[in-house]
Design a protein around this motif. Structure first.
Motif, PDB file in Angstrom:
ATOM      1  N   ARG A  39       0.843  -1.202   0.000  1.00 31.50           N
ATOM      2  CA  ARG A  39       0.000   0.000   0.000  1.00 31.50           C
ATOM      3  C   ARG A  39       0.876   1.249   0.000  1.00 31.50           C
ATOM      4  NH1 ARG A  39      -5.223  -2.145  -0.463  1.00 31.50           N
ATOM      5  NH2 ARG A  39      -5.489  -3.844   1.012  1.00 31.50           N
ATOM      6  N   PRO A  40       0.420   2.322  -0.669  1.00 25.88           N
ATOM      7  CA  PRO A  40       1.160   3.586  -0.589  1.00 25.88           C
ATOM      8  C   PRO A  40       1.044   4.167   0.826  1.00 25.88           C
ATOM      9  CG  PRO A  40      -0.925   3.907  -1.731  1.00 25.88           C
ATOM     10  CD  PRO A  40      -0.780   2.418  -1.485  1.00 25.88           C
ATOM     11  N   ALA A  41       1.989   4.995   1.209  1.00 28.20           N
ATOM     12  CA  ALA A  41       1.977   5.599   2.543  1.00 28.20           C
ATOM     13  C   ALA A  41       0.679   6.352   2.804  1.00 28.20           C
ATOM     14  CB  ALA A  41       3.185   6.522   2.706  1.00 28.20           C
ATOM     15  N   SER A  42       0.106   6.954   1.762  1.00 25.43           N
ATOM     16  CA  SER A  42      -1.133   7.728   1.933  1.00 25.43           C
ATOM     17  C   SER A  42      -2.311   6.862   2.388  1.00 25.43           C
ATOM     18  CB  SER A  42      -1.492   8.442   0.632  1.00 25.43           C
ATOM     19  OG  SER A  42      -1.723   7.492  -0.399  1.00 25.43           O
ATOM     20  N   PHE A  43      -2.237   5.558   2.147  1.00 26.20           N
ATOM     21  CA  PHE A  43      -3.300   4.640   2.581  1.00 26.20           C
ATOM     22  C   PHE A  43      -3.432   4.664   4.098  1.00 26.20           C
ATOM     23  CE2 PHE A  43      -4.807   0.410   3.846  1.00 26.20           C
ATOM     24  CZ  PHE A  43      -5.919   0.254   3.039  1.00 26.20           C
ATOM     25  N   PHE A  44      -2.315   4.855   4.794  1.00 23.60           N
ATOM     26  CA  PHE A  44      -2.284   4.814   6.262  1.00 23.60           C
ATOM     27  C   PHE A  44      -2.407   6.208   6.860  1.00 23.60           C
ATOM     28  CE2 PHE A  44      -0.274   0.951   4.759  1.00 23.60           C
ATOM     29  CZ  PHE A  44      -0.995  -0.006   5.455  1.00 23.60           C
ATOM     30  N   THR A  45      -3.241   7.046   6.229  1.00 22.52           N
ATOM     31  CA  THR A  45      -3.547   8.386   6.748  1.00 22.52           C
ATOM     32  C   THR A  45      -5.059   8.514   6.862  1.00 22.52           C
ATOM     33  OG1 THR A  45      -3.755   9.437   4.568  1.00 22.52           O
ATOM     34  CG2 THR A  45      -1.524   9.357   5.561  1.00 22.52           C
ATOM     35  N   LEU A  46      -5.502   9.467   7.657  1.00 21.53           N
ATOM     36  CA  LEU A  46      -6.934   9.688   7.803  1.00 21.53           C
ATOM     37  C   LEU A  46      -7.557  10.066   6.467  1.00 21.53           C
ATOM     38  CD1 LEU A  46      -9.314   9.680   9.709  1.00 21.53           C
ATOM     39  CD2 LEU A  46      -8.792  12.066  10.283  1.00 21.53           C
ATOM     40  N   GLU A  47      -6.897  10.933   5.714  1.00 23.74           N
ATOM     41  CA  GLU A  47      -7.421  11.319   4.408  1.00 23.74           C
ATOM     42  C   GLU A  47      -7.477  10.119   3.462  1.00 23.74           C
ATOM     43  OE1 GLU A  47      -9.324  13.354   1.614  1.00 23.74           O
ATOM     44  OE2 GLU A  47      -8.965  14.039   3.662  1.00 23.74           O
ATOM     45  N   GLY A  48      -6.465   9.284   3.493  1.00 24.93           N
ATOM     46  CA  GLY A  48      -6.447   8.088   2.652  1.00 24.93           C
ATOM     47  C   GLY A  48      -7.606   7.163   2.976  1.00 24.93           C
ATOM     48  N   GLN A  49      -7.886   6.982   4.256  1.00 26.71           N
ATOM     49  CA  GLN A  49      -9.006   6.120   4.643  1.00 26.71           C
ATOM     50  C   GLN A  49     -10.351   6.778   4.309  1.00 26.71           C
ATOM     51  OE1 GLN A  49      -9.036   2.828   5.660  1.00 26.71           O
ATOM     52  NE2 GLN A  49      -6.941   3.091   4.912  1.00 26.71           N
ATOM     53  N   ARG A  50     -10.445   8.084   4.461  1.00 27.88           N
ATOM     54  CA  ARG A  50     -11.684   8.781   4.067  1.00 27.88           C
ATOM     55  C   ARG A  50     -11.951   8.582   2.580  1.00 27.88           C
ATOM     56  NH1 ARG A  50     -10.508  13.583   7.695  1.00 27.88           N
ATOM     57  NH2 ARG A  50     -11.895  13.212   9.445  1.00 27.88           N
ATOM     58  N   GLU A  51     -10.903   8.707   1.765  1.00 28.32           N
ATOM     59  CA  GLU A  51     -11.062   8.509   0.317  1.00 28.32           C
ATOM     60  C   GLU A  51     -11.489   7.076   0.007  1.00 28.32           C
ATOM     61  OE1 GLU A  51      -7.440   9.701  -1.613  1.00 28.32           O
ATOM     62  OE2 GLU A  51      -7.614  11.768  -0.882  1.00 28.32           O
ATOM     63  N   GLN A  52     -10.850   6.101   0.640  1.00 24.36           N
ATOM     64  CA  GLN A  52     -11.198   4.690   0.440  1.00 24.36           C
ATOM     65  C   GLN A  52     -12.668   4.440   0.781  1.00 24.36           C
ATOM     66  OE1 GLN A  52      -9.391   1.462   0.096  1.00 24.36           O
ATOM     67  NE2 GLN A  52      -7.959   2.711  -1.062  1.00 24.36           N
ATOM     68  N   LEU A  53     -13.099   4.962   1.917  1.00 24.80           N
ATOM     69  CA  LEU A  53     -14.452   4.685   2.377  1.00 24.80           C
ATOM     70  C   LEU A  53     -15.500   5.491   1.616  1.00 24.80           C
ATOM     71  CD1 LEU A  53     -13.766   4.273   6.192  1.00 24.80           C
ATOM     72  CD2 LEU A  53     -14.098   2.497   4.462  1.00 24.80           C
ATOM     73  N   ALA A  54     -15.154   6.696   1.174  1.00 22.46           N
ATOM     74  CA  ALA A  54     -16.082   7.457   0.329  1.00 22.46           C
ATOM     75  C   ALA A  54     -16.302   6.725  -0.992  1.00 22.46           C
ATOM     76  CB  ALA A  54     -15.553   8.870   0.093  1.00 22.46           C
ATOM     77  N   SER A  55     -15.237   6.169  -1.540  1.00 28.35           N
ATOM     78  CA  SER A  55     -15.344   5.372  -2.758  1.00 28.35           C
ATOM     79  C   SER A  55     -16.206   4.132  -2.507  1.00 28.35           C
ATOM     80  CB  SER A  55     -13.956   4.974  -3.248  1.00 28.35           C
ATOM     81  OG  SER A  55     -14.045   4.148  -4.371  1.00 28.35           O
TER      82      SER A  55
END
Length: 181
Positions: A39-55
């Protein structure tokens, strides 16, 4: 399933679950890495998780994928995720199931309960005919979940998915609505 109430429940994940999902992902990063893509480092950030879950929310609304959180009934703690992805309609009516669980909950039957609940959704609500899973042969805990929930082994796919940077062989399992009924 036993007559006692399940110790877990599932519900669709939303972007509001991002803080809990981030905590779960960060706590289990080393435990899950041997079983997941890099996983990219951004995956392990709050913004990364927000993007994942919004998708995931958009996909759920469109009926193209279904992401569920797995929660302990006692305390409503997020302990895992089960996804139905790669949904194909038409003549196939198929989806791929994938899941992960907090390391502290492994071996307690939580994922077996969650997968049963997702299969109920898949066949009754999503009106799928078939759900398949792909598991590395060494992932015995995941194989056991599939066996306990009625999946049958269909075969071995060589170099099926890139996991932790390596093309890994996977056992293919499946279950159909007739078998689930």
């Amino acid at each position: 399933m036993s007559s006692q109430a399940p110790s877990v429940y599932i519900r669709p994940l939303t972007a509001n679950d991002a803080p809990a999902m981030l905590d779960l992902r960060v706590r289990n990063q080393a435990f899950l890495q041997p079983f997941e893509p890099i996983r990219p480092a951004s995956f392990f950030t709050l913004e990364g998780q927000r993007e994942q879950l919004a998708s995931a929310e958009r996909d759920f609304a469109a009926g193209t994928a279904y992401a569920f959180g797995v929660f302990l009934r006692e305390g409503d703690e997020l302990i895992g995720r089960v996804n139905l992805t790669n949904i194909v309609r038409g003549a196939w009516q198929n989806a791929t199931i994938g899941y992960f669980l907090d390391q502290s909950c492994v071996g307690r039957g939580c994922m077996t309960q969650a997968v049963r609940q997702v299969l109920d959704f898949a066949f009754a609500k999503a009106e799928l005919h078939r759900v398949q899973a792909a598991v590395m042969p060494r992932n015995t805990a995941s194989i056991r979940v599939l066996e306990k929930t009625g999946f049958r082994r269909e075969g071995l796919s060589l170099r099926y998915l890139q996991i932790n940077g390596v093309w890994e062989d996977h056992l293919i399992f499946a279950i159909t609505s007739e078998e689930w009924a």
